[in-house]
Design a protein around this motif. Structure first.
Motif, mmCIF file in Angstrom:
data_model
loop_
_atom_site.group_PDB
_atom_site.id
_atom_site.type_symbol
_atom_site.label_atom_id
_atom_site.label_comp_id
_atom_site.label_asym_id
_atom_site.label_seq_id
_atom_site.Cartn_x
_atom_site.Cartn_y
_atom_site.Cartn_z
ATOM 1 N N THR A 212 12.200 8.307 -0.303
ATOM 2 C CA THR A 212 11.018 7.713 0.155
ATOM 3 C C THR A 212 10.599 6.663 -0.998
ATOM 4 O OG1 THR A 212 10.099 9.571 0.871
ATOM 5 C CG2 THR A 212 8.467 8.093 0.471
ATOM 6 N N SER A 216 10.786 2.551 -0.005
ATOM 7 C CA SER A 216 9.465 1.882 0.001
ATOM 8 C C SER A 216 9.444 0.810 -0.875
ATOM 9 C CB SER A 216 8.171 3.056 -0.440
ATOM 10 O OG SER A 216 7.175 2.195 -0.550
ATOM 11 N N LYS A 222 8.383 0.856 5.443
ATOM 12 C CA LYS A 222 7.382 1.562 5.346
ATOM 13 C C LYS A 222 7.688 3.041 6.200
ATOM 14 C CE LYS A 222 3.955 -2.198 5.495
ATOM 15 N NZ LYS A 222 3.011 -2.674 6.309
ATOM 16 N N THR A 228 5.531 11.468 2.302
ATOM 17 C CA THR A 228 5.005 9.968 2.163
ATOM 18 C C THR A 228 3.370 10.160 2.116
ATOM 19 O OG1 THR A 228 6.673 9.071 3.409
ATOM 20 C CG2 THR A 228 4.789 7.805 2.820
ATOM 21 N N LYS A 232 1.278 9.107 -1.111
ATOM 22 C CA LYS A 232 0.140 8.080 -1.099
ATOM 23 C C LYS A 232 -1.309 8.637 -1.678
ATOM 24 C CE LYS A 232 1.877 5.320 2.516
ATOM 25 N NZ LYS A 232 1.752 4.504 4.008
#
Length: 364
Positions: A212, A216, A222, A228, A232
């Motif tokens: 990931t 990214s 994305k 993810t 985040k």
């Protein structure tokens, strides 16, 4: 005759005139305000007539580029909302990392056939397929698709996004019926292999979190997945979520690492710069771009060209030139927040650095 040289103020004035021309149709009040500010600055200068003529030319050029960009999107609208057959070349198949995410195929359409009448076109479209569809297409493969309906989305904001991406129309198909017209050449297959290397690297010895972060930050992809979302939230909690988006900082780090690794090689600095620039072009072509990454990439390209041609370089001048270049390619970037924040913040940083440097020079 008075000498005329482009200072930072002169460049700011002409860029303001160019931006005012782009804003003239959609935001006429903002355009008048920006144009009035540039005219106020112009008539304070000694070269006011010449500067005013240049600003007027750029205002006209900005408004013209805006109309041209919209004309490309709204042209050939009589071919939309009709069942047709198309001949197109596959440009890219967006990688689907979420099991419920739709498959998006970017196609370059060459011909549209409606009721046995053929129309030659040169348009880029998005073709969306259900997530459970198996796709055997490859980039640069020329195909013929039957019974497809092309359309413009009803949302105006989505239309603005498609104009920025130079996409003419979208199509949503439940099933894909196609025949291959021409296969990719051997050279095109090598290009496909090179472009797929960053994504293929994630399939070997990469954990879910590492994959990931790699996709990214390094590839600019994305991703939508539970990993993810958790990551985040953690980054948002610490206020560092901007580090997940590939930006100019990541490109600067990459350039610094390459310069450090090449420092021990007995070679001229100009050749090292050309080598780094070639690697960056490959990196730019094989990953997903963003406005911040484009800004940093083009700024370094202009800086390297100045060094190669033995021209004086100024960071703010290069930033203005980069903004002019990107907006000339597609003026609709101006109306999106990523462009506005990227260039305004960078301008403030460069201005502060130059002001600090000038203060130190005067003090010494």
């Amino acid at each position: 005759m008075q000498s005329f040289s482009f200072s930072t103020k002169y460049l700011a004035i002409v860029i303001m005139a160019f931006i005012a021309g782009i804003c003239w149709t959609p935001y006429s009040i903002w355009s008048l305000a920006i144009a009035s500010g540039s005219l106020f600055l112009i008539f304070q200068e000694k070269n006011a007539p010449l500067l005013c003529a240049l600003a007027c030319c750029l205002f006209f050029f900005g408004s013209t580029r805006y109309y041209q960009n919209r004309e490309v999107y709204f042209s050939d609208s009589h071919l939309l909302e009709k069942k047709c057959n198309i001949i197109a070349t596959v440009q890219e198949i967006m990688p689907r990392l979420d099991e419920t995410e739709q498959i998006c195929i970017i196609l370059q359409v060459h011909q549209i056939e409606i009721h046995d009448k053929k129309y030659p076109v040169h348009k880029k479209i998005y073709l969306f397929l259900p997530y459970y569809t198996t796709v055997w297409l490859k980039s640069y493969q020329k195909i013929s698709i039957k019974n497809i309906i092309l359309k413009h989305p009803h949302s105006s904001s989505y239309q603005e996004y498609l104009i920025r991406e130079n996409v003419w129309a979208v199509a949503h198909q439940k099933k894909l019926f196609y025949t291959t017209v021409a296969k990719p050449t051997a050279f095109q297959q090598q290009i496909n292999l090179l472009a797929s290397l960053p994504l293929l690297a994630t399939q070997h010895n990469f954990s879910e979190l590492t994959k990931t972060l790699y996709l990214s930050i390094f590839c600019g992809k994305k991703i939508k997945s539970p990993t993810t979302n958790r990551m985040k939230k953690t980054f948002q909690y610490w206020g560092i979520s901007h580090h997940l988006a590939r930006s100019g900082l990541h490109l600067v780090i990459l350039i610094s690492l390459l310069s450090f690794l090449l420092a021990c090689i007995p070679c001229s600095s100009s050749k090292k710069q050309l080598f780094i620039l070639a690697l960056l072009w490959i990196y730019y072509a094989t990953t997903y771009s963003s406005v911040a990454f484009m800004r940093a990439f083009y700024m370094y390209t202009f800086y390297a060209l100045c060094k190669q041609l033995f021209l004086p370089s100024n960071s703010i001048h290069i930033l203005f030139l980069t903004a002019f270049f990107i907006l000339t390619l597609n003026p609709h970037h101006l109306f999106f927040l990523d462009f506005q924040l990227s260039f305004s913040v960078t301008l403030l940083i460069l201005w502060f650095c130059q002001a600090t440097q000038n203060t130190k020079t005067i003090a010494s």
